[in-house]
Write an enzyme that holds these catalytic residues in place. Structure first.
Site, PDB file in Angstrom:
ATOM      1  N   GLU A 247     -10.444   4.654   9.152  1.00  0.00           N
ATOM      2  CA  GLU A 247     -10.586   4.286   7.736  1.00  0.00           C
ATOM      3  C   GLU A 247     -11.088   2.846   7.587  1.00  0.00           C
ATOM      4  OE1 GLU A 247      -6.725   5.314   6.085  1.00  0.00           O
ATOM      5  OE2 GLU A 247      -7.327   7.422   5.908  1.00  0.00           O
TER       6      GLU A 247
ATOM      7  N   LYS B  63      -4.037  -0.132  14.033  1.00  0.00           N
ATOM      8  CA  LYS B  63      -4.832   0.963  13.478  1.00  0.00           C
ATOM      9  C   LYS B  63      -6.279   0.599  13.794  1.00  0.00           C
ATOM     10  CE  LYS B  63      -6.034   3.005   8.950  1.00  0.00           C
ATOM     11  NZ  LYS B  63      -5.605   3.169   7.554  1.00  0.00           N
TER      12      LYS B  63
ATOM     13  N   ARG C 211      -2.046   3.536  17.046  1.00  0.00           N
ATOM     14  CA  ARG C 211      -1.987   4.744  16.200  1.00  0.00           C
ATOM     15  C   ARG C 211      -3.076   5.752  16.568  1.00  0.00           C
ATOM     16  NH1 ARG C 211      -2.305   3.968  10.518  1.00  0.00           N
ATOM     17  NH2 ARG C 211      -0.608   5.353  10.014  1.00  0.00           N
TER      18      ARG C 211
ATOM     19  N   GLU D 184       4.172   9.113  -0.501  1.00  0.00           N
ATOM     20  CA  GLU D 184       2.788   9.137  -0.972  1.00  0.00           C
ATOM     21  C   GLU D 184       2.382  10.508  -1.510  1.00  0.00           C
ATOM     22  OE1 GLU D 184      -0.063   7.899   1.959  1.00  0.00           O
ATOM     23  OE2 GLU D 184      -1.777   8.340   0.664  1.00  0.00           O
TER      24      GLU D 184
ATOM     25  N   ASN E  95      -3.486  -1.649   7.620  1.00  0.00           N
ATOM     26  CA  ASN E  95      -4.817  -2.106   7.204  1.00  0.00           C
ATOM     27  C   ASN E  95      -4.701  -3.622   7.075  1.00  0.00           C
ATOM     28  OD1 ASN E  95      -5.910   0.547   6.903  1.00  0.00           O
ATOM     29  ND2 ASN E  95      -4.719   0.737   5.018  1.00  0.00           N
TER      30      ASN E  95
ATOM     31  N   LYS F 171       0.953  10.624  13.894  1.00  0.00           N
ATOM     32  CA  LYS F 171       1.505  11.205  12.655  1.00  0.00           C
ATOM     33  C   LYS F 171       2.029  12.601  12.967  1.00  0.00           C
ATOM     34  CE  LYS F 171      -1.044   8.595   9.211  1.00  0.00           C
ATOM     35  NZ  LYS F 171      -1.710   8.554   7.896  1.00  0.00           N
TER      36      LYS F 171
ATOM     37  N   ASP G  99      -2.267  14.415   7.292  1.00  0.00           N
ATOM     38  CA  ASP G  99      -1.827  13.127   6.740  1.00  0.00           C
ATOM     39  C   ASP G  99      -0.633  13.302   5.794  1.00  0.00           C
ATOM     40  OD1 ASP G  99      -1.744  10.500   6.088  1.00  0.00           O
ATOM     41  OD2 ASP G  99      -3.674  10.417   5.085  1.00  0.00           O
TER      42      ASP G  99
ATOM     43  N   GLU H 292       0.852  -1.198   0.000  1.00  0.00           N
ATOM     44  CA  GLU H 292       0.000   0.000   0.000  1.00  0.00           C
ATOM     45  C   GLU H 292       0.883   1.242   0.000  1.00  0.00           C
ATOM     46  OE1 GLU H 292      -3.456  -0.241   2.282  1.00  0.00           O
ATOM     47  OE2 GLU H 292      -3.738   1.922   2.494  1.00  0.00           O
TER      48      GLU H 292
ATOM     49  N   GLU I 148       7.474  21.484  -2.758  1.00  0.00           N
ATOM     50  CA  GLU I 148       6.427  22.305  -2.141  1.00  0.00           C
ATOM     51  C   GLU I 148       6.055  23.477  -3.051  1.00  0.00           C
ATOM     52  OE1 GLU I 148       7.701  24.484   1.351  1.00  0.00           O
ATOM     53  OE2 GLU I 148       5.682  24.483   2.184  1.00  0.00           O
TER      54      GLU I 148
HETATM   55  C1  GCU Z   1      -3.105   7.493   4.363  1.00  0.00           C
HETATM   56  C2  GCU Z   1      -2.929   6.535   3.216  1.00  0.00           C
HETATM   57  C3  GCU Z   1      -3.565   5.203   3.495  1.00  0.00           C
HETATM   58  C4  GCU Z   1      -3.092   4.669   4.848  1.00  0.00           C
HETATM   59  C5  GCU Z   1      -3.340   5.692   5.922  1.00  0.00           C
HETATM   60  C6  GCU Z   1      -2.778   5.302   7.275  1.00  0.00           C
HETATM   61  O1  GCU Z   1      -4.438   7.892   4.461  1.00  0.00           O
HETATM   62  O2  GCU Z   1      -3.462   7.091   2.047  1.00  0.00           O
HETATM   63  O3  GCU Z   1      -3.217   4.336   2.438  1.00  0.00           O
HETATM   64  O4  GCU Z   1      -3.730   3.478   5.144  1.00  0.00           O
HETATM   65  O5  GCU Z   1      -2.727   6.898   5.567  1.00  0.00           O
HETATM   66  O6  GCU Z   1      -1.828   5.928   7.704  1.00  0.00           O
HETATM   67  O7  GCU Z   1      -3.295   4.397   7.916  1.00  0.00           O
END
Ligand code: GCU
Length: 719
Positions: free
Chosen positions: A329, A325, A362, A436, A246, A403, A408, A203, A551
């Site tokens: 999400e 996590k 997290r 990312e 995830n 974070k 993000d 990912e 930036e």
């Molecule tokens: C961002 C990212 C996701 C990831 C998430 C996380 O949103 O796009 O792919 O899962 O961060 O840190 O859990």
């Protein structure tokens, strides 16, 4: 690979891993000492070992990591004409004719120069213990001596010597102690065991497939993983989690019936002092245990976690712990049972505590199904709203992983206010080495300066502690940027980000450009290039300012996003404007930016202590680079630079694109000077960077010109 034939120390290669460590092997590795030589050597090319490898080196001590040190020394000496010797026993203190001694202090009587070094009083009175990972380095009477109290210290000391090169042997030096500032220096791999239909194998991965997993199970080519462990040890990283936060159905089973796969990876990483952690699903008791609930208050749930965790430790005695996590999400979490995150985290911490493990919990918890019409919900507030009230309620072996910014991993964000709000909680800060939102390893974007700013940020102003101090008990974590690409990171220059992350985790006060310089010297050793000074100057010219360049041509003044939804690459100014993700810029005909003030906005500025709470609240005092993160301002608003917001947008986008072009021109000068494969790969990526920067420039400038109707004061072409 067979053991190096140099050296006259006792041959210990017959000892099994179990004899050396007390840890059983998961599966007898076909050749557990082999290192992949097909992948790019990154910062450990053989030439980087020349200064050490050309000398007479004595390694004194026993244990798995000392074996690793001796292997490294033996290989270096075989390549460069030196001599490697090994003593491990009290009655075997060989000390004649050596240039370098690497010794464990408790390995019996020290060779004479090492004993003298130990007796020398430290300058500046620094006699604090070296700890598990520290080392002492000195040089006297033409002998360089490196002492450690524990094997990991010897390993880190070895790589320190490699970094120093000839400097380590040039002149007498008083004893100096080196210790990592942060205890856990960890990489999270967002790797999936089974290929995910949307996210693929890794990912947000931009460097090919996973180095750990292929076709639904652990890869068999352990040499690549071993080479990785070696690179990690050489920049100070001591922990990784091996699967995505995830957690899918297949990955959840790594905790139980697929544990062998994890144990196997742990075996390969162990000789380099890297411990394995696992991302687990909060719903594991339901998914794997067949229980009707995962409620933290349920006794059967607690028993299930205790049992599963005991099994993990039976298999992997030095297992690091879990990464979770939860309620984020779509991942399951304690909210489903009406419990808060302290209860959720403490459940897993309770299972890990008897074994000395930690849970990295997290703080990335927010509503990802927001209605864009709702101006009262502010995603930036979410982590603080959820977690600050829980301060003091987490068990000691919970590390709250935050974070670094409140949103993000954008190219610019303020430091997360959570970091100052939880004095009674262990905190780890999370960075994203995988790019990312910073060019996806197609753009050069050296992130060291950005991370250094974050680590040095002082939430209570200049006399208070810095982020690095506040996270000393928890550590630093980053999402890895590595895959099975021959260059490890897709873009060869993105290797520098991985290296810098490790080095800054060891010493958050290090100058990020000095770290870059170190990386350049290690990766492109002067003797291997046609023109060392040109190489160094070019790499600095291309990389030093590359984060700010990125930036300049992307989302302006801290507003974030404006990327193509889903893939997060390339411009799409309104791509997220009417989405549920809580990531808006609110541009209209009069102005742009998010009002996060207490006076008229979401109140987010109130989550900071003084003085930042007042600084961010005020559009006059707010730093330019974060203006649109905190304020919605008219296009004519004057920045501290004296330029209006809209003119700044035009200027930076033209300038940033021009800088990308200059980077490409500079790089061309290295053709024929460095490894052609590296040159070619970077050249291709710079073509894409220039193309993409032009697209960003034109879309952003055109968008704001059309919204505002304000022409560019310098009359440049806007569409
Ligand atoms: C961002 C990212 C996701 C990831 C998430 C996380 O949103 O796009 O792919 O899962 O961060 O840190 O859990």
């Amino acid at each position: 690979m067979s053991r190096p034939s140099v050296g006259d120390g006792p041959d210990r290669s017959v000892a099994t891993d179990r004899e050396r460590t007390g840890v059983p092997s998961a599966r007898a590795p076909q050749d557990g000492r082999a290192v992949d030589r097909t992948a790019h050597p990154a910062w450990l090319p053989p030439e980087a070992f020349r200064a050490l490898g050309a000398r007479r080196v004595l390694v004194h001590g026993a244990g798995l990591l000392v074996d690793t040190v001796f292997d490294e020394v033996g290989r270096a000496c075989a390549a460069h004409g030196g001599r490697a010797r090994r003593t491990a026993l009290a009655d075997d203190p060989v000390d004649d004719g050596v240039d370098v001694i690497l010794a464990l202090r408790d390995a019996g009587p020290l060779p004479a120069p090492a004993a003298r070094a130990e007796a020398t009083p430290p300058p500046g009175g620094d006699d604090a213990p070296l700890g598990d990972e520290g080392f002492l380095l000195t040089r006297a009477d033409d002998v360089t001596v490196l002492l450690a109290d524990a094997p990991a210290g010897l390993l880190y000391g070895l790589f320190h010597l490699i970094r120093l090169g000839e400097t380590a042997f040039a002149a007498d030096a008083p004893p100096r102690r080196h210790r990592p500032a942060l205890r856990r220096r960890m990489l999270d791999h967002w790797d999936n065991v089974a290929v995910h239909p949307v996210m693929g194998q890794v990912e947000r991965g931009y460097a090919g497939g996973s180095i750990f997993w292929r076709d639904g199970s652990a890869r068999r080519d352990l040499a690549r993983v071993r080479a990785y462990a070696r690179l990690l040890a050489a920049c100070g990283i001591n922990a990784i989690s091996v699967n995505n936060v995830n957690v899918g159905a297949v990955e959840a089973r790594l905790l139980t019936d697929r544990l062998d796969d994890v144990a196997w990876i742990a075996d390969v990483l162990r000789p380099y002092g890297v411990r394995v952690h696992l991302s687990v699903s909060f719903a594991a008791p339901v998914l794997l245990g067949g229980l009707p609930t995962a409620d933290p208050r349920d006794a059967t749930v607690r028993a299930w976690w205790a049992g599963a965790t005991a099994q993990v430790y039976a298999r992997i005695p030095d297992f690091g712990g879990y990464v979770v996590k939860a309620d984020s999400e779509g991942q399951p979490g304690p909210f489903a049972y009406g419990r808060d995150h302290a209860e959720g985290a403490n459940l897993l911490a309770g299972a890990l505590a008897p074994h000395g493990g930690v849970v990295h919990w997290r703080a990335f918890v927010y509503d990802h199904r927001q209605d864009w019409r709702d101006r009262s919900t502010d995603r930036a507030r979410a982590a603080h709203d959820h977690f600050a009230p829980l301060d003091g309620r987490f068990r000691d072996n919970v590390v709250l992983q935050v974070k670094h910014g409140p949103m993000d991993f954008q190219v610019r964000e303020p430091v997360s206010p959570v970091i100052a709000a939880m004095p009674s909680t262990r905190l780890a800060v999370e960075f994203q080495v995988t790019q990312e939102y910073t060019g996806q390893q197609r753009h050069v974007c050296y992130l060291g300066p950005w991370w250094s700013d974050v680590l040095g940020f002082r939430p209570w102003g200049p006399s208070g502690p810095a982020v690095a101090d506040l996270t000393a008990g928890g550590g630093l974590v980053a999402v890895s940027n590595v895959g099975d690409d021959p260059f490890w990171t897709g873009h060869p220059l993105a290797q520098a980000n991985l290296y810098a992350f490790g080095r800054l985790a060891w010493d958050p006060r290090a100058d990020p450009l000095a770290v870059l310089d170190e990386w350049i010297t290690m990766t492109f050793p002067p003797a291997t290039t046609g023109d060392p000074e040109l190489v160094r100057a070019t790499l600095h010219a291309v990389m030093d300012d590359s984060w700010r360049t990125y930036e300049r041509y992307t989302a302006p003044l801290g507003v974030g996003w404006m990327v193509r939804p889903g893939v997060h690459y390339g411009p799409d100014v309104d791509g997220y404007e009417y989405s549920p993700w809580g990531t808006y810029h609110f541009a209209d005909r009069d102005g742009v930016g998010v009002d996060r003030t207490r006076a008229t906005g979401t109140g987010f500025t109130g989550q900071y202590p003084s003085p930042w709470s007042e600084v961010y609240e005020s559009p006059e005092r707010c730093p330019d680079e974060l203006l649109l993160f905190f304020h919605h301002v008219p296009y004519g608003h004057l920045l501290h630079t004296g330029t209006t917001v809209v003119q700044h947008i035009y200027d930076t986008h033209f300038a940033g694109t021009e800088q990308a072009r200059r980077m490409r021109r500079r790089w061309r000068r290295l053709a024929g000077v460095i490894d052609p494969a590296v040159h070619e790969r970077v050249a291709q990526r710079l073509d894409e960077q220039v193309r993409c920067a032009e697209e960003w420039r034109d879309q952003i400038n055109t968008y704001f010109f059309r919204k505002s109707g304000v022409p560019d004061a310098r009359g440049r072409r806007i569409h």
